[in-house]
Design a protein around this motif. Structure first.
Motif, mmCIF file in Angstrom:
data_model
loop_
_atom_site.group_PDB
_atom_site.id
_atom_site.type_symbol
_atom_site.label_atom_id
_atom_site.label_comp_id
_atom_site.label_asym_id
_atom_site.label_seq_id
_atom_site.Cartn_x
_atom_site.Cartn_y
_atom_site.Cartn_z
ATOM 1 N N ALA A 43 -16.270 17.120 38.015
ATOM 2 C CA ALA A 43 -15.348 16.005 37.780
ATOM 3 C C ALA A 43 -16.088 14.784 37.242
ATOM 4 O O ALA A 43 -15.604 14.095 36.333
ATOM 5 C CB ALA A 43 -14.610 15.660 39.072
ATOM 6 N N LEU A 44 -17.265 14.504 37.776
ATOM 7 C CA LEU A 44 -18.042 13.354 37.307
ATOM 8 C C LEU A 44 -18.539 13.565 35.879
ATOM 9 O O LEU A 44 -18.561 12.626 35.076
ATOM 10 C CB LEU A 44 -19.226 13.114 38.251
ATOM 11 N N LEU A 45 -18.922 14.786 35.564
ATOM 12 C CA LEU A 45 -19.341 15.078 34.195
ATOM 13 C C LEU A 45 -18.168 14.922 33.228
ATOM 14 O O LEU A 45 -18.331 14.422 32.103
ATOM 15 C CB LEU A 45 -19.907 16.495 34.119
ATOM 16 N N LYS A 46 -16.991 15.315 33.665
ATOM 17 C CA LYS A 46 -15.788 15.136 32.842
ATOM 18 C C LYS A 46 -15.533 13.650 32.580
ATOM 19 O O LYS A 46 -15.201 13.256 31.455
ATOM 20 C CB LYS A 46 -14.597 15.773 33.554
ATOM 21 N N CYS A 47 -15.693 12.819 33.602
ATOM 22 C CA CYS A 47 -15.510 11.376 33.427
ATOM 23 C C CYS A 47 -16.518 10.813 32.433
ATOM 24 O O CYS A 47 -16.178 9.947 31.604
ATOM 25 C CB CYS A 47 -15.650 10.664 34.772
ATOM 26 N N LEU A 48 -17.738 11.287 32.503
ATOM 27 C CA LEU A 48 -18.764 10.825 31.563
ATOM 28 C C LEU A 48 -18.404 11.196 30.131
ATOM 29 O O LEU A 48 -18.571 10.392 29.200
ATOM 30 C CB LEU A 48 -20.115 11.428 31.947
ATOM 31 N N GLU A 49 -17.879 12.388 29.934
ATOM 32 C CA GLU A 49 -17.491 12.824 28.593
ATOM 33 C C GLU A 49 -16.311 12.007 28.064
ATOM 34 O O GLU A 49 -16.269 11.656 26.879
ATOM 35 C CB GLU A 49 -17.143 14.314 28.626
ATOM 36 N N ILE A 50 -15.346 11.692 28.936
ATOM 37 C CA ILE A 50 -14.203 10.872 28.510
ATOM 38 C C ILE A 50 -14.671 9.480 28.103
ATOM 39 O O ILE A 50 -14.249 8.934 27.073
ATOM 40 C CB ILE A 50 -13.155 10.789 29.642
ATOM 41 N N ALA A 51 -15.558 8.897 28.908
ATOM 42 C CA ALA A 51 -16.061 7.562 28.587
ATOM 43 C C ALA A 51 -16.838 7.567 27.276
ATOM 44 O O ALA A 51 -16.705 6.643 26.464
ATOM 45 C CB ALA A 51 -16.946 7.060 29.733
ATOM 46 N N ILE A 108 -17.555 5.576 39.315
ATOM 47 C CA ILE A 108 -18.243 6.808 38.917
ATOM 48 C C ILE A 108 -19.741 6.686 39.159
ATOM 49 O O ILE A 108 -20.394 7.629 39.607
ATOM 50 C CB ILE A 108 -17.946 7.126 37.438
ATOM 51 N N LYS A 109 -20.294 5.515 38.877
ATOM 52 C CA LYS A 109 -21.719 5.297 39.137
ATOM 53 C C LYS A 109 -22.036 5.454 40.619
ATOM 54 O O LYS A 109 -23.033 6.078 40.992
ATOM 55 C CB LYS A 109 -22.126 3.904 38.660
ATOM 56 N N ASP A 110 -21.183 4.900 41.474
ATOM 57 C CA ASP A 110 -21.394 5.032 42.920
ATOM 58 C C ASP A 110 -21.291 6.495 43.353
ATOM 59 O O ASP A 110 -22.054 6.950 44.220
ATOM 60 C CB ASP A 110 -20.370 4.190 43.678
ATOM 61 N N ALA A 111 -20.344 7.219 42.763
ATOM 62 C CA ALA A 111 -20.180 8.632 43.117
ATOM 63 C C ALA A 111 -21.390 9.452 42.681
ATOM 64 O O ALA A 111 -21.814 10.378 43.389
ATOM 65 C CB ALA A 111 -18.911 9.186 42.477
ATOM 66 N N ILE A 112 -21.961 9.123 41.530
ATOM 67 C CA ILE A 112 -23.161 9.831 41.072
ATOM 68 C C ILE A 112 -24.333 9.542 42.004
ATOM 69 O O ILE A 112 -25.101 10.441 42.368
ATOM 70 C CB ILE A 112 -23.498 9.429 39.627
ATOM 71 N N SER A 113 -24.468 8.290 42.411
ATOM 72 C CA SER A 113 -25.565 7.923 43.317
ATOM 73 C C SER A 113 -25.430 8.611 44.669
ATOM 74 O O SER A 113 -26.438 8.841 45.351
ATOM 75 C CB SER A 113 -25.594 6.406 43.507
ATOM 76 N N ALA A 114 -24.199 8.932 45.071
ATOM 77 C CA ALA A 114 -23.971 9.573 46.367
ATOM 78 C C ALA A 114 -24.214 11.078 46.336
ATOM 79 O O ALA A 114 -24.248 11.714 47.392
ATOM 80 C CB ALA A 114 -22.545 9.292 46.842
ATOM 81 N N LEU A 115 -24.376 11.651 45.151
ATOM 82 C CA LEU A 115 -24.621 13.089 45.060
ATOM 83 C C LEU A 115 -26.007 13.429 45.602
ATOM 84 O O LEU A 115 -26.962 12.677 45.389
ATOM 85 C CB LEU A 115 -24.537 13.556 43.605
ATOM 86 N N PHE A 168 -27.699 16.847 39.185
ATOM 87 C CA PHE A 168 -26.802 17.810 38.562
ATOM 88 C C PHE A 168 -27.537 19.129 38.333
ATOM 89 O O PHE A 168 -28.774 19.189 38.369
ATOM 90 C CB PHE A 168 -26.278 17.267 37.226
ATOM 91 N N THR A 169 -26.770 20.172 38.072
ATOM 92 C CA THR A 169 -27.363 21.478 37.809
ATOM 93 C C THR A 169 -27.909 21.523 36.381
ATOM 94 O O THR A 169 -27.706 20.597 35.592
ATOM 95 C CB THR A 169 -26.322 22.587 38.007
ATOM 96 N N LYS A 170 -28.591 22.600 36.067
ATOM 97 C CA LYS A 170 -29.295 22.679 34.785
ATOM 98 C C LYS A 170 -28.333 22.580 33.601
ATOM 99 O O LYS A 170 -28.580 21.847 32.641
ATOM 100 C CB LYS A 170 -30.087 23.988 34.708
ATOM 101 N N HIS A 171 -27.246 23.323 33.648
ATOM 102 C CA HIS A 171 -26.283 23.299 32.540
ATOM 103 C C HIS A 171 -25.669 21.905 32.394
ATOM 104 O O HIS A 171 -25.518 21.398 31.275
ATOM 105 C CB HIS A 171 -25.190 24.340 32.791
ATOM 106 N N LYS A 227 -19.856 21.364 43.945
ATOM 107 C CA LYS A 227 -19.772 21.852 42.565
ATOM 108 C C LYS A 227 -18.599 21.205 41.830
ATOM 109 O O LYS A 227 -18.739 20.742 40.686
ATOM 110 C CB LYS A 227 -19.617 23.372 42.572
ATOM 111 N N SER A 228 -17.444 21.154 42.480
ATOM 112 C CA SER A 228 -16.259 20.556 41.855
ATOM 113 C C SER A 228 -16.457 19.062 41.618
ATOM 114 O O SER A 228 -15.987 18.511 40.613
ATOM 115 C CB SER A 228 -15.031 20.785 42.737
ATOM 116 N N ARG A 229 -17.142 18.401 42.526
ATOM 117 C CA ARG A 229 -17.379 16.965 42.377
ATOM 118 C C ARG A 229 -18.291 16.685 41.183
ATOM 119 O O ARG A 229 -18.053 15.754 40.408
ATOM 120 C CB ARG A 229 -17.992 16.412 43.661
ATOM 121 N N ARG A 230 -19.320 17.487 41.024
ATOM 122 C CA ARG A 230 -20.208 17.319 39.875
ATOM 123 C C ARG A 230 -19.455 17.548 38.565
ATOM 124 O O ARG A 230 -19.642 16.820 37.590
ATOM 125 C CB ARG A 230 -21.384 18.294 39.988
#
Length: 324
Positions: A222-230, A111-118, A257-260, A217-220
């Motif tokens: 999904a990553l936010l969802k992973c952060l919430e689960i963790a 997930i960290k790698d995916a965030i860095s790739a955004l 990420f977007t503002k929201h 948009k969908s990738r962001r």
């Protein structure tokens, strides 16, 4: 495959349908001629992305999409992009529910790698998000519609002028080509074909851009969802160090990420920081500080002395110099 597609979206039938889909992969039935049907199976199973994290089907989703990674070379680029997002939901996010610290840490690393790739969020991303969150615009009132239908003197004059201009233009065209020979020349169709090609190319570019924005948009999300689960698993001591690093990384890259979504990440990070303070200052049931294993060893060996030539306790430099 169509029968599997019709049943796999039903949560009560997913386990059985997913096993049939697995048999297709293992038997080598997913080929260039059938890959579109197989992708339809995956698409039907992910009609509701949140369903894949349900405890009753979590393992089956993980197994199916883990095995489907072996046939991704048959997907086109658009299908590959979509499959990558499904992997975040069905595999990586489900790995965060594990009781294995190694699997958990590995998922956090992905997930960290995916965030860095955004890419960095742009003003267009903010505009699209605001448009999606804003309420639907109000329709015009009947009075306005009535007024729009009432012709005015100015509109009559404009209509008359435009009609006169069209008539004069048509007369000029007739005088320049009285026999209509220009339509028979070769350069006319070529110009039309070039114009059509440009139009098609522009439409394709626009469609590709919209698809790329939708994928991002969908990738962001999904990553936010992973952060919430963790973050919800922070109560387990062995997850806390990995989540601390993970949440800090997301906070440091919040501009991607977007503002929201940025607001949600900041709230999660603030919540984790508060839990860190409570964990280090609060007392647990046994009266000891509620710290994780690393912090316990750090505190223990910070009071020990180490020797340059011997083991811990032999005297010499303080342990804090190498424990940090």
């Amino acid at each position: 495959m169509q029968k599997i597609t019709s049943h796999i979206g039903n949560r009560s039938k997913f386990s059985k349908a997913s096993k049939l889909a697995l048999q297709l992969i293992e038997a080598g039935s997913v080929k260039p001629g059938t890959v579109s049907h197989f992708f339809a199976i995956l698409e039907a199973s992910m009609s509701s992305p949140g369903a894949c994290n349900d405890p009753s089907v979590r393992a089956d989703y993980h197994t199916l999409f883990g095995a489907a990674q072996g046939v991704t070379e048959l997907f086109n680029q658009q299908q590959k992009n979509q499959f990558d997002i499904w992997l975040l939901h069905a595999v990586v996010a489900n790995d965060l529910f594990t009781d294995d610290s190694f699997v958990f840490s590995k998922a956090v690393g992905k997930i960290k790698d995916a965030i860095s790739a955004l890419p960095m969020a742009t003003a267009d991303d903010y505009t699209d998000e605001a448009a999606a969150l804003a309420p639907a615009s109000k329709t015009s009132t009947p009075e306005n519609k009535t007024n729009d239908n009432v012709p005015t003197a100015a509109s009559h004059s404009l209509t008359g002028d435009s009609t006169h201009a069209e008539v004069s233009n048509s007369r000029e065209e007739e005088s320049s080509d009285p026999f209509g020979l220009d339509d028979l020349l070769d350069h006319k169709p070529k110009k039309c074909e070039k114009a059509q090609e440009k139009t098609v190319a522009a439409l394709n570019r626009k469609a590709d851009e919209e698809e790329s924005n939708r994928f991002l948009k969908s990738r962001r999300e999904a990553l936010l969802k992973c952060l919430e689960i963790a973050a919800r698993r922070y109560r387990l001591p062995w997850t806390q160090t990995a989540i601390d690093i993970f949440a800090k990384h997301a906070y440091d890259n919040v501009n991607r990420f977007t503002k929201h979504q940025r607001d949600a990440i900041e709230k999660l990070w603030n919540s984790i920081k508060e839990q860190q303070i409570r964990r280090k200052q609060g007392k647990s049931v046994n009266g000891k500080l509620d710290v994780n294993a690393f912090e316990h060893l750090q505190e223990k060996y910070a009071r020990e002395k180490i020797s340059i030539r011997h083991a811990v306790g032999g005297g010499g430099r303080r342990a804090t110099q190498w424990l940090g």
